[in-house]
Design an enzyme around this catalytic site. Structure first.
Site, mmCIF file in Angstrom:
data_model
loop_
_atom_site.group_PDB
_atom_site.id
_atom_site.type_symbol
_atom_site.label_atom_id
_atom_site.label_comp_id
_atom_site.label_asym_id
_atom_site.label_seq_id
_atom_site.Cartn_x
_atom_site.Cartn_y
_atom_site.Cartn_z
ATOM 1 N N ASP A 111 8.038 5.067 8.277
ATOM 2 C CA ASP A 111 7.352 4.511 9.441
ATOM 3 C C ASP A 111 6.123 5.363 9.727
ATOM 4 O O ASP A 111 6.197 6.591 9.720
ATOM 5 C CB ASP A 111 8.277 4.471 10.660
ATOM 6 C CG ASP A 111 7.747 3.497 11.696
ATOM 7 O OD1 ASP A 111 7.409 2.357 11.308
ATOM 8 O OD2 ASP A 111 7.629 3.872 12.869
ATOM 9 N N LYS B 290 -5.444 10.858 -1.864
ATOM 10 C CA LYS B 290 -4.974 10.631 -0.491
ATOM 11 C C LYS B 290 -3.647 11.362 -0.279
ATOM 12 O O LYS B 290 -3.458 12.033 0.730
ATOM 13 C CB LYS B 290 -4.835 9.120 -0.225
ATOM 14 C CG LYS B 290 -4.368 8.800 1.196
ATOM 15 C CD LYS B 290 -4.229 7.312 1.469
ATOM 16 C CE LYS B 290 -3.436 7.082 2.758
ATOM 17 N NZ LYS B 290 -3.137 5.665 3.015
ATOM 18 N N GLY C 135 0.831 -1.209 0.000
ATOM 19 C CA GLY C 135 0.000 0.000 0.000
ATOM 20 C C GLY C 135 0.861 1.252 0.000
ATOM 21 O O GLY C 135 0.586 2.229 -0.714
ATOM 22 N N LYS C 136 1.935 1.241 0.789
ATOM 23 C CA LYS C 136 2.857 2.391 0.811
ATOM 24 C C LYS C 136 3.530 2.552 -0.549
ATOM 25 O O LYS C 136 3.692 3.675 -1.040
ATOM 26 C CB LYS C 136 3.944 2.179 1.872
ATOM 27 C CG LYS C 136 3.471 2.227 3.305
ATOM 28 C CD LYS C 136 4.664 2.036 4.239
ATOM 29 C CE LYS C 136 4.282 2.035 5.690
ATOM 30 N NZ LYS C 136 5.444 1.816 6.577
HETATM 31 P P1 ITT Z 1 7.073 -1.525 6.674
HETATM 32 O O1 ITT Z 1 7.512 -1.361 8.118
HETATM 33 O O2 ITT Z 1 7.733 -2.686 5.976
HETATM 34 O O3 ITT Z 1 7.189 -0.251 5.893
HETATM 35 P P2 ITT Z 1 4.439 -1.803 7.871
HETATM 36 O O4 ITT Z 1 3.072 -2.052 7.290
HETATM 37 O O5 ITT Z 1 4.853 -2.651 9.037
HETATM 38 O O6 ITT Z 1 5.501 -1.904 6.674
HETATM 39 P P3 ITT Z 1 4.404 0.553 9.539
HETATM 40 O O7 ITT Z 1 5.077 -0.107 10.672
HETATM 41 O O8 ITT Z 1 4.800 1.945 9.214
HETATM 42 O O9 ITT Z 1 4.556 -0.297 8.201
HETATM 43 O O10 ITT Z 1 2.831 0.546 9.666
HETATM 44 C C1 ITT Z 1 2.181 0.700 10.869
HETATM 45 C C2 ITT Z 1 0.741 0.339 10.708
HETATM 46 O O11 ITT Z 1 0.022 1.472 10.241
HETATM 47 C C3 ITT Z 1 0.427 -0.813 9.777
HETATM 48 O O12 ITT Z 1 -0.617 -1.548 10.391
HETATM 49 C C4 ITT Z 1 -0.059 -0.144 8.517
HETATM 50 O O13 ITT Z 1 -1.034 -0.916 7.850
HETATM 51 C C5 ITT Z 1 -0.668 1.130 9.063
HETATM 52 N N1 ITT Z 1 -0.512 2.249 8.156
HETATM 53 C C6 ITT Z 1 0.650 2.853 7.785
HETATM 54 N N2 ITT Z 1 0.411 3.830 6.916
HETATM 55 C C7 ITT Z 1 -0.927 3.847 6.723
HETATM 56 C C8 ITT Z 1 -1.798 4.604 5.912
HETATM 57 O O14 ITT Z 1 -1.334 5.537 5.104
HETATM 58 N N3 ITT Z 1 -3.091 4.344 5.964
HETATM 59 C C9 ITT Z 1 -3.590 3.390 6.774
HETATM 60 N N4 ITT Z 1 -2.845 2.614 7.561
HETATM 61 C C10 ITT Z 1 -1.521 2.829 7.528
#
Ligand code: ITT
Length: 222
Positions: free
Chosen positions: A71, A187, A19-20
Site C-alpha cells: 500500500d 527508481k 506499475g508496482k
Molecule cells: P493495489 O491496491 O491493487 O496494489 P493501487 O494502485 O490501488 O493498487 P495503492 O492504493 O497503493 O495501489 O496506490 C495509491 C495511489 O498511489 C495510486 O493512485 C497509485 O497510482 C499511486 N502510487 C502508488 N505507488 C506509486 C509510485 O511508486 N509512484 C507513483 N504513484 C504511486
C-alpha cells in the site's frame, strides 16, 4: 514473476497495479515470487499501516499461501499529508495534473512531499515480534500476524516531467529528477517501494531459510 498463477509455497506479491509489479519484478527473484492480481478490500484509514495489515490478512485468506501486499501514497506536507491514504481515489477523480496545479497555486515553493510504501507480509505462521520505524509485527487476537516494512522518499511536487513509472511519478521530484524520469531499477534505488522491498528481502531471506529449509544463494538480490 508470473501474474495470477498459484502453486505450492510460492510467495505472492498481491496487487492490481501493473506499475508496482514491474518495480517488484526488477527487485525480487521470480523463482520465489509470483504476482497475483487480487483486489483486496482497502479499509478507510488515516495511515497506510492498517490498510496493509487488513489487506495482508484478506489476501492470505484468498491465496492460502504466503502473501506480500503493497500500500502506497503521496503525502503533500502543505496539505497536511493529503492525499496520503486517499491517493488512489484522488488520482482517479482529480488526476495528477489537477493535484499539481492546486499545489502550485496554493503552496509556496518548495512544495515538499513524501512518498510512502508499506509492505504487509502474512504466511499464517507466528512471526517474531519487532517494532521500529521501518518494520513492525502486528499481532491480532484472531488473525495471523502480519509483518510490515516501510519505505519513504522525500521530494517536492513539480510540473509533470518524464514518461516512465506510473501514478504520481511525473509530478514528484527527488534529487533534481522526477520518478518518471528514472527506469524501474533507478527508481528502486531511491524510492519508497525500493527501500521497503530491500528491508523485506533482508528479513525474508532469513525466514525462508529457517521456515522453508530452502536456500538459494541468489535469493532476491539483483
Ligand atoms: P493495489 O491496491 O491493487 O496494489 P493501487 O494502485 O490501488 O493498487 P495503492 O492504493 O497503493 O495501489 O496506490 C495509491 C495511489 O498511489 C495510486 O493512485 C497509485 O497510482 C499511486 N502510487 C502508488 N505507488 C506509486 C509510485 O511508486 N509512484 C507513483 N504513484 C504511486
Amino acid at each position: 514473476m508470473v501474474a495470477g498463477s498459484v502453486s505450492g509455497d510460492t510467495l505472492r506479491y498481491v496487487t492490481t497495479n501493473s506499475g508496482k509489479v514491474h518495480e517488484a519484478q526488477s527487485y525480487l527473484d521470480s523463482d520465489v515470487v509470483e504476482s497475483l492480481s487480487y483486489d483486496y478490500t482497502e479499509i478507510q484509514a488515516t495511515s497506510l499501516r492498517p490498510i496493509a495489515t487488513t489487506g495482508a490478512h484478506e489476501a492470505y485468506q484468498y491465496a492460502g499461501s504466503p502473501v506480500l501486499v503493497d500500500d502506497a501514497g503521496l503525502f503533500i506536507d502543505g496539505f497536511d499529508g493529503f492525499p496520503g491514504p486517499y491517493s488512489a481515489f484522488a488520482e482517479n477523480t482529480l488526476g495528477i495534473e489537477t493535484i499539481q496545479r492546486v499545489a502550485e497555486t496554493e503552496l509556496d515553493a518548495p512544495r515538499s512531499a513524501s512518498f510512502r510504501c508499506v509492505l504487509g507480509y502474512c504466511d499464517g505462521e507466528a512471526i517474531e515480534s519487532s517494532t521500529n520505524e521501518y518494520t513492525d509485527t502486528i499481532i491480532g487476537s484472531d488473525a495471523p500476524p502480519v509483518k510490515l516494512f516501510t519505505g519513504e522518499v522525500s521530494g517536492q511536487i513539480v510540473s509533470p516531467r518524464g514518461d516512465g513509472g506510473f501514478g504520481y511519478d511525473p509530478i514528484f521530484e527527488h534529487n533534481g529528477m522526477t520518478l518518471a524520469e528514472r527506469d524501474a531499477a533507478d527508481k528502486n534505488d531511491i524510492s519508497h517501494r525500493g527501500r521497503a522491498l530491500k528491508s523485506f528481502a533482508e528479513w525474508f531471506q532469513t525466514r525462508w531459510f529457517i521456515n522453508m529449509h530452502v536456500w538459494k544463494s541468489s535469493l532476491f538480490w539483483r
